[in-house]
Design a protein around this motif. Structure first.
Motif, PDB file in Angstrom:
ATOM      1  N   UNK A   1       0.836  -1.196   0.000  1.00  0.00           N
ATOM      2  CA  UNK A   1       0.000   0.000   0.000  1.00  0.00           C
ATOM      3  C   UNK A   1       0.876   1.253   0.000  1.00  0.00           C
ATOM      4  N   UNK A   2       1.745   1.352   0.983  1.00  0.00           N
ATOM      5  CA  UNK A   2       2.713   2.448   1.125  1.00  0.00           C
ATOM      6  C   UNK A   2       3.553   2.106   2.346  1.00  0.00           C
ATOM      7  N   UNK A   3       4.723   1.513   2.160  1.00  0.00           N
ATOM      8  CA  UNK A   3       5.496   1.030   3.307  1.00  0.00           C
ATOM      9  C   UNK A   3       5.923   2.115   4.278  1.00  0.00           C
ATOM     10  N   UNK A   4       6.093   3.356   3.788  1.00  0.00           N
ATOM     11  CA  UNK A   4       6.510   4.431   4.689  1.00  0.00           C
ATOM     12  C   UNK A   4       7.848   4.125   5.327  1.00  0.00           C
ATOM     13  N   UNK A   5       7.914   4.258   6.656  1.00  0.00           N
ATOM     14  CA  UNK A   5       9.113   3.872   7.395  1.00  0.00           C
ATOM     15  C   UNK A   5       9.124   2.352   7.547  1.00  0.00           C
ATOM     16  N   UNK A   6      10.238   1.733   7.238  1.00  0.00           N
ATOM     17  CA  UNK A   6      10.335   0.280   7.325  1.00  0.00           C
ATOM     18  C   UNK A   6      11.296  -0.098   8.449  1.00  0.00           C
ATOM     19  N   UNK A   7      10.782  -0.890   9.417  1.00  0.00           N
ATOM     20  CA  UNK A   7      11.604  -1.367  10.524  1.00  0.00           C
ATOM     21  C   UNK A   7      11.965  -2.823  10.239  1.00  0.00           C
ATOM     22  N   UNK A   8      13.247  -3.060  10.127  1.00  0.00           N
ATOM     23  CA  UNK A   8      13.744  -4.402   9.855  1.00  0.00           C
ATOM     24  C   UNK A   8      14.882  -4.677  10.820  1.00  0.00           C
ATOM     25  N   UNK A   9      15.474  -5.849  10.737  1.00  0.00           N
ATOM     26  CA  UNK A   9      16.623  -6.109  11.586  1.00  0.00           C
ATOM     27  C   UNK A   9      16.840  -7.575  11.865  1.00  0.00           C
ATOM     28  N   UNK A  10      17.653  -7.845  12.888  1.00  0.00           N
ATOM     29  CA  UNK A  10      18.003  -9.202  13.289  1.00  0.00           C
ATOM     30  C   UNK A  10      17.769  -9.383  14.778  1.00  0.00           C
ATOM     31  N   UNK A  11      17.096 -10.476  15.109  1.00  0.00           N
ATOM     32  CA  UNK A  11      16.901 -10.841  16.509  1.00  0.00           C
ATOM     33  C   UNK A  11      18.107 -11.692  16.902  1.00  0.00           C
ATOM     34  N   UNK A  12      19.102 -11.055  17.517  1.00  0.00           N
ATOM     35  CA  UNK A  12      20.376 -11.722  17.795  1.00  0.00           C
ATOM     36  C   UNK A  12      20.290 -12.698  18.963  1.00  0.00           C
ATOM     37  N   UNK A  13      19.555 -12.321  19.986  1.00  0.00           N
ATOM     38  CA  UNK A  13      19.384 -13.194  21.151  1.00  0.00           C
ATOM     39  C   UNK A  13      17.930 -13.167  21.592  1.00  0.00           C
ATOM     40  N   UNK A  14      17.437 -14.355  21.959  1.00  0.00           N
ATOM     41  CA  UNK A  14      16.059 -14.446  22.422  1.00  0.00           C
ATOM     42  C   UNK A  14      15.924 -15.745  23.213  1.00  0.00           C
ATOM     43  N   UNK A  15      16.511 -15.750  24.397  1.00  0.00           N
ATOM     44  CA  UNK A  15      16.496 -16.966  25.199  1.00  0.00           C
ATOM     45  C   UNK A  15      17.080 -16.720  26.571  1.00  0.00           C
ATOM     46  N   UNK A  16      17.535 -17.805  27.217  1.00  0.00           N
ATOM     47  CA  UNK A  16      18.030 -17.747  28.586  1.00  0.00           C
ATOM     48  C   UNK A  16      19.532 -17.966  28.601  1.00  0.00           C
TER      49      UNK A  16
END
Length: 200
Positions: A123-138
């Motif tokens: 439709x119109x992406x505007x600002x696009x937030x992207x990236x990498x989830x480097x850590x997500x745990x214990x």
């Protein structure tokens, strides 16, 4: 035992053992009684009706993740080279998708932005937030869950790009009773920080 049975018996045994091993690798064991998800801590504003001019919407892309995170199980960093998983704890979906949904909903609840998912960005992406989830745990060495998100924020056409790392740590004891709530709290802290970064 006939010759045919002598030949087939070892083959059948090998197939049975292979089947058990494959089941273990694919997580075919007992499913936990409950499954974990991420829920927004930001207050729900109720019904929302918003409009955005060209380039003002925000599109939240599903982040890239490492292999140990791209799973329905919750990783435990025992040492720099040893990754295990929290017993009896599984996500309803992979963390990359759950995290993207949480960030989108947090921005929706705490800003005046029109928020789009990846499938709506045509439709119109505007600002696009992207990236990498480097850590997500214990992390067993520190006794804390860790959520680390390397985010990029770009305007349509890439005329401006910003990058920032967001990290949140919350104490837990490594069991399914504490790791799940701690991860939800840490993920919400990161999502709130991303929302403030975007503003609006």
């Amino acid at each position: 035992m006939t010759n045919a049975l002598r030949v087939l018996a070892p083959v059948a045994l090998a197939l049975a053992v292979a089947g058990c091993s494959l089941s273990g690798l694919l997580g075919g064991g007992k499913t936990p009684a409950t499954l974990l998800t991420l829920t927004p801590e930001a207050a729900d504003p109720g019904s929302i009706a918003r409009t955005a001019n060209a380039g003002q919407a925000v599109t939240i892309a599903v982040p890239a993740v490492a292999k140990e995170i791209r799973s329905n199980r919750v990783p435990v960093q025992v040492s720099p080279t040893d990754v295990q998983y929290v017993k009896d704890l599984q996500w309803v979906d992979t963390p990359d998708k759950l995290f993207a949904d949480l960030v989108a909903e947090t921005i929706r609840r705490t800003t005046g932005r029109v928020v789009l998912g990846s499938k709506q960005s045509a439709l119109d992406p505007g600002l696009v937030v992207n990236g990498e989830l480097q850590q997500f745990g214990y992390n067993a060495q520190t006794g804390q869950v860790v959520v680390q998100y390397d985010a990029t924020l770009s305007t349509e056409g890439g005329t401006r790009v910003e990058a920032r790392r967001f990290t949140a740590n919350v104490p837990a004891d490594g069991t399914n009773l504490t790791v799940g709530p701690a991860l939800n709290r840490a993920a919400n802290q990161v999502a709130a920080d991303v929302a403030r970064w975007i503003g609006g």
